[in-house]
Design a protein around this motif. Sequence first.
Motif, PDB file in Angstrom:
ATOM      1  N   VAL A  18      31.594  50.038  26.639  1.00 51.32           N
ATOM      2  CA  VAL A  18      31.823  48.660  27.069  1.00 51.32           C
ATOM      3  C   VAL A  18      31.102  48.446  28.394  1.00 51.32           C
ATOM      4  O   VAL A  18      31.292  49.218  29.334  1.00 51.32           O
ATOM      5  N   PRO A  19      30.296  47.393  28.479  1.00 56.89           N
ATOM      6  CA  PRO A  19      29.611  47.115  29.746  1.00 56.89           C
ATOM      7  C   PRO A  19      30.627  46.893  30.870  1.00 56.89           C
ATOM      8  O   PRO A  19      31.712  46.356  30.641  1.00 56.89           O
ATOM      9  N   PRO A  20      30.293  47.295  32.117  1.00 63.98           N
ATOM     10  CA  PRO A  20      31.237  47.184  33.226  1.00 63.98           C
ATOM     11  C   PRO A  20      31.800  45.778  33.424  1.00 63.98           C
ATOM     12  O   PRO A  20      32.960  45.622  33.763  1.00 63.98           O
ATOM     13  N   GLY A  21      31.001  44.757  33.214  1.00 61.19           N
ATOM     14  CA  GLY A  21      31.462  43.392  33.415  1.00 61.19           C
ATOM     15  C   GLY A  21      32.477  42.917  32.404  1.00 61.19           C
ATOM     16  O   GLY A  21      33.139  41.903  32.584  1.00 61.19           O
ATOM     17  N   GLU A  22      32.629  43.650  31.326  1.00 56.52           N
ATOM     18  CA  GLU A  22      33.547  43.248  30.264  1.00 56.52           C
ATOM     19  C   GLU A  22      34.782  44.146  30.171  1.00 56.52           C
ATOM     20  O   GLU A  22      35.580  44.011  29.254  1.00 56.52           O
ATOM     21  N   ARG A  23      34.966  45.060  31.102  1.00 55.48           N
ATOM     22  CA  ARG A  23      36.078  46.014  31.035  1.00 55.48           C
ATOM     23  C   ARG A  23      37.397  45.447  31.518  1.00 55.48           C
ATOM     24  O   ARG A  23      38.438  45.986  31.252  1.00 55.48           O
ATOM     25  N   GLY A  24      37.374  44.390  32.277  1.00 55.90           N
ATOM     26  CA  GLY A  24      38.610  43.822  32.804  1.00 55.90           C
ATOM     27  C   GLY A  24      38.321  43.025  34.050  1.00 55.90           C
ATOM     28  O   GLY A  24      37.185  42.723  34.367  1.00 55.90           O
ATOM     29  N   ALA A  25      39.363  42.680  34.770  1.00 59.13           N
ATOM     30  CA  ALA A  25      39.214  41.865  35.969  1.00 59.13           C
ATOM     31  C   ALA A  25      39.878  42.550  37.155  1.00 59.13           C
ATOM     32  O   ALA A  25      40.829  43.306  36.987  1.00 59.13           O
ATOM     33  N   THR A  26      39.355  42.279  38.316  1.00 58.93           N
ATOM     34  CA  THR A  26      39.963  42.764  39.546  1.00 58.93           C
ATOM     35  C   THR A  26      40.568  41.578  40.253  1.00 58.93           C
ATOM     36  O   THR A  26      39.893  40.585  40.488  1.00 58.93           O
ATOM     37  N   ARG A  27      41.838  41.671  40.579  1.00 59.62           N
ATOM     38  CA  ARG A  27      42.515  40.594  41.304  1.00 59.62           C
ATOM     39  C   ARG A  27      42.941  41.136  42.649  1.00 59.62           C
ATOM     40  O   ARG A  27      43.615  42.160  42.733  1.00 59.62           O
ATOM     41  N   ILE A  28      42.541  40.447  43.701  1.00 60.70           N
ATOM     42  CA  ILE A  28      42.903  40.850  45.052  1.00 60.70           C
ATOM     43  C   ILE A  28      44.040  39.944  45.505  1.00 60.70           C
ATOM     44  O   ILE A  28      43.919  38.723  45.486  1.00 60.70           O
ATOM     45  N   ALA A  29      45.144  40.540  45.900  1.00 55.75           N
ATOM     46  CA  ALA A  29      46.337  39.792  46.281  1.00 55.75           C
ATOM     47  C   ALA A  29      46.075  38.936  47.518  1.00 55.75           C
ATOM     48  O   ALA A  29      45.299  39.307  48.395  1.00 55.75           O
ATOM     49  N   ASP A  30      46.767  37.797  47.566  1.00 48.14           N
ATOM     50  CA  ASP A  30      46.645  36.882  48.704  1.00 48.14           C
ATOM     51  C   ASP A  30      46.952  37.595  50.018  1.00 48.14           C
ATOM     52  O   ASP A  30      46.290  37.365  51.030  1.00 48.14           O
ATOM     53  N   ARG A  31      47.955  38.469  50.022  1.00 45.84           N
ATOM     54  CA  ARG A  31      48.338  39.140  51.270  1.00 45.84           C
ATOM     55  C   ARG A  31      47.255  40.084  51.765  1.00 45.84           C
ATOM     56  O   ARG A  31      47.128  40.308  52.965  1.00 45.84           O
ATOM     57  N   VAL A  32      46.452  40.628  50.863  1.00 41.29           N
ATOM     58  CA  VAL A  32      45.338  41.484  51.278  1.00 41.29           C
ATOM     59  C   VAL A  32      44.268  40.639  51.966  1.00 41.29           C
ATOM     60  O   VAL A  32      43.753  41.005  53.027  1.00 41.29           O
ATOM     61  N   VAL A  33      43.970  39.489  51.378  1.00 41.96           N
ATOM     62  CA  VAL A  33      42.993  38.581  51.983  1.00 41.96           C
ATOM     63  C   VAL A  33      43.514  38.090  53.334  1.00 41.96           C
ATOM     64  O   VAL A  33      42.764  37.967  54.301  1.00 41.96           O
ATOM     65  N   ALA A  34      44.826  37.844  53.424  1.00 39.98           N
ATOM     66  CA  ALA A  34      45.430  37.401  54.692  1.00 39.98           C
ATOM     67  C   ALA A  34      45.288  38.472  55.768  1.00 39.98           C
ATOM     68  O   ALA A  34      45.014  38.162  56.932  1.00 39.98           O
ATOM     69  N   LYS A  35      45.452  39.732  55.407  1.00 38.93           N
ATOM     70  CA  LYS A  35      45.293  40.814  56.384  1.00 38.93           C
ATOM     71  C   LYS A  35      43.844  40.907  56.866  1.00 38.93           C
ATOM     72  O   LYS A  35      43.587  41.145  58.045  1.00 38.93           O
ATOM     73  N   ILE A  36      42.921  40.724  55.960  1.00 41.40           N
ATOM     74  CA  ILE A  36      41.507  40.743  56.343  1.00 41.40           C
ATOM     75  C   ILE A  36      41.210  39.575  57.280  1.00 41.40           C
ATOM     76  O   ILE A  36      40.535  39.726  58.299  1.00 41.40           O
ATOM     77  N   ALA A  37      41.736  38.396  56.962  1.00 41.47           N
ATOM     78  CA  ALA A  37      41.527  37.214  57.810  1.00 41.47           C
ATOM     79  C   ALA A  37      42.157  37.412  59.185  1.00 41.47           C
ATOM     80  O   ALA A  37      41.569  37.031  60.206  1.00 41.47           O
TER      81      ALA A  37
END
Length: 127
Positions: A18-37
């Motif tokens: 299966v090509p890498p782009g079709e294996r699934g999705a990566t979801r980054i939690a809002d709280r992770v983005v908040a920590k980066i911000a």
Amino acid sequence: MTPVSTGAGELDRPLAVVPPGERGATRIADRVVAKIASQAAREAVGTLPPGADRPSASVTVHHDVAHVRVHIELDYPCDVGARCRTVRAQVVERVGDLVGMQVPEVVVHVERLHLTAAHGTGQGRTR
């Protein structure tokens, strides 16, 4: 397709590649983005005034777009507008680089201004 061995010398069904782009999705939690911000805002603010809280952030993510709200405390006097622009730019850059999300808006709330020691601690106006 590559055949799969069961270890007993016999071959099972072929393994699908299966090509890498079709294996699934990566979801980054809002709280992770908040920590980066929050960290990006901390980098942009620089040295915190004595008694100031660290910058904090809240984020709403929809698809790959993050709407960020940052709370900061600054020393006074300073160019508040320029400091807020610096915080916005740093948050957009860091979130984009580290998470790959678009950041169309960064709302910066200046929660408190801390009087620097150079201006004394006198109260009231001076003429």
